[in-house]
Design a protein around this motif. Structure first.
Motif, PDB file in Angstrom:
ATOM      1  N   CYS A  11       0.837  -1.209   0.000  1.00 19.52           N
ATOM      2  CA  CYS A  11       0.000   0.000   0.000  1.00 19.52           C
ATOM      3  C   CYS A  11       0.870   1.255   0.000  1.00 19.52           C
ATOM      4  O   CYS A  11       1.957   1.275   0.563  1.00 19.52           O
ATOM      5  CB  CYS A  11      -0.902  -0.003   1.233  1.00 19.52           C
ATOM      6  N   SER A  37       0.424   3.741   1.742  1.00 18.08           N
ATOM      7  CA  SER A  37       0.611   4.213   3.121  1.00 18.08           C
ATOM      8  C   SER A  37       1.945   3.717   3.684  1.00 18.08           C
ATOM      9  O   SER A  37       2.560   4.405   4.511  1.00 18.08           O
ATOM     10  CB  SER A  37      -0.536   3.737   4.011  1.00 18.08           C
ATOM     11  N   HIS A  87      -0.110  -4.434   5.746  1.00 16.85           N
ATOM     12  CA  HIS A  87      -1.390  -4.341   6.454  1.00 16.85           C
ATOM     13  C   HIS A  87      -2.549  -4.878   5.614  1.00 16.85           C
ATOM     14  O   HIS A  87      -3.689  -4.805   6.023  1.00 16.85           O
ATOM     15  CB  HIS A  87      -1.649  -2.916   6.970  1.00 16.85           C
ATOM     16  N   ASP A 122      -7.931  -3.632   2.130  1.00 19.85           N
ATOM     17  CA  ASP A 122      -7.646  -2.199   2.294  1.00 19.85           C
ATOM     18  C   ASP A 122      -7.991  -1.446   1.007  1.00 19.85           C
ATOM     19  O   ASP A 122      -8.870  -0.579   1.008  1.00 19.85           O
ATOM     20  CB  ASP A 122      -6.172  -1.991   2.681  1.00 19.85           C
ATOM     21  N   ARG A 139      -2.365  -2.981  -7.989  1.00 16.73           N
ATOM     22  CA  ARG A 139      -1.762  -3.273  -6.696  1.00 16.73           C
ATOM     23  C   ARG A 139      -0.638  -4.289  -6.832  1.00 16.73           C
ATOM     24  O   ARG A 139      -0.799  -5.284  -7.548  1.00 16.73           O
ATOM     25  CB  ARG A 139      -2.845  -3.878  -5.791  1.00 16.73           C
TER      26      ARG A 139
END
Ligand code: NAD
Ligand code: ZN
Ligand code: ZN
Length: 344
Positions: free
Chosen positions: A38, A40, A62, A153, A339
């Motif tokens: 991700c 993040s 995550h 997510d 992704r």
């Protein structure tokens, strides 16, 4: 076991050998089948020491999926070998928010030191991971873990963001998705599956705009100031009902702000940390600004069900754990389409 860890502030994450963890009372050990990469994580690894909040080393990841491998004392009603997705925003399980499934807004997590996997607790970028409680596990059933791990997510976060604005996404409405990356390309699909709204996508990359078209956006435009007039024209000058901003830096927040219609929602999901003027005379009247975080446990179940029934398809690039640092390097250069998913 092997794990991908962020070990030194400002350095790239490293593949290291660490001890295989044992589940404590109430915990579950998973043999990881897939782990999502991700933005993040990239954000956190870009923070200078004075702003970095987690302990080091930090096992990343995550977004996680795995098979149930070992049960801690007291864990019942869970079969070894079950394929599961991990609900990441762990809470205390007891407060009002947790009781309704919104552990993403747990009011005790901070005080109790409860941290999501990969964001404070050891994450999914490893051969095995520990999940704090069996309630964080959602059976995947026949869903492929590699194709669907990011729904935890990159699926759940936009799903939660969209649900909060669903009443404004009626027939004849228009919404804008800014940033067609991991979250954004799933957001486009969710919007098409959940609403009759016209979906416009904006990005700085032509390739990402092509991906947006492939996954269902009806219009795509380069993310630049000129997009305001183009999008306003599309809506007969009225402006858009909802903007979902998966970047949320000053440039994209200004764009979104200038496109809003009265009573619209500007939904800030990205961590870009721009600022907006608020008030009767500074923008579209009675418009709302929301900044949602991740999603609730029931919403993860809903997203996985939607993937089964509506064919939500995460565009994945697969990496081994040994090559995971390369996935992060590519993400940093904005070269991942959809992704990146690590398969240990
Ligand atoms: P990503 O890197 O996969 O995608 C980002 C996309 O934004 C890319 O397609 C990039 O080309 C595009 N972009 C960059 N600058 C742009 C601009 N000025 N205008 C339009 N598009 C632009 O990232 P991701 O993993 O999808 O994450 C998106 C954001 O959401 C990140 O900021 C991440 O930290 C944040 N995030 C927030 C939550 C939450 O709960 N609120 C959860 C997950 C991720
Ligand atoms: Zn994330
Ligand atoms: Zn709680």
């Amino acid at each position: 076991m092997k794990a991908l860890q962020y070990r030194t502030i400002g350095s790239a994450p490293e593949v290291v050998e660490i001890e295989t963890p044992e589940p404590g009372p109430g915990q579950v050990r998973l043999k990881v089948t897939a782990a999502g990469v991700c933005h993040s994580d990239d954000f956190i690894m870009s923070l200078p020491e004075e702003h970095y909040v987690y302990a080091l080393p930090q096992t990343l990841g995550h977004e996680g999926a795995g098979t149930v491998d070992k049960l801690g004392d007291g864990v019942a009603h869970l079969e070894l070998g079950t394929s599961v997705a991990v609900y990441g925003p762990w809470g205390c399980g007891r407060c009002y928010e947790c009781s309704k499934g919104s552990e993403n807004y747990c009011t005790n997590a901070h005080e109790f030191g409860i941290r999501p996997p990969g964001l404070g607790s050891p994450g999914s970028m490893a051969e095995y991971m520990i999940v704090d409680s069996a309630r964080h596990l959602v059976p995947l059933g026949d869903l492929d873990p590699v194709k669907n791990v990011s729904l935890t997510d990159a699926g759940l976060t936009p799903y939660h963001a969209i649900k909060g604005s669903l009443d404004k996404l009626h027939a004849g409405s228009t919404c804008v998705v800014i940033g067609v990356g991991g979250l954004g390309h799933v957001a486009v699909q969710l919007l098409r599956a959940m609403t009759p709204a016209t979906v416009v996508a904006l990005d700085i990359s032509e390739e990402k705009l092509n991906l947006a078209t492939d996954v269902g956006a009806q219009y795509t435009f380069p993310s630049e100031p000129g997009a305001v007039a183009t999008v306003r024209d599309l809506t007969r000058g009225e402006g858009v009902n909802v903007v979902f901003d998966f970047v949320a830096n000053q440039a994209t927040m200004d764009l979104g702000h200038a496109m809003m219609r009265p009573q619209g929602d500007q939904v800030l999901v990205g961590v870009g940390a721009g600022v907006l003027p608020v008030g009767l005379t500074t923008g579209a009247m009675e418009s709302a600004i929301r900044s949602p975080y991740w999603g609730s446990r029931p919403e993860l179940i809903e997203v996985l069900d939607l993937a089964r029934t509506s064919g939500i398809n995460v565009h994945t690039e697969v990496y081994s754990l040994d090559n995971a640092p390369e996935a992060y390097a590519k993400l940093h250069r904005n070269e991942i389409m959809g992704r990146a998913v690590v398969v240990p």
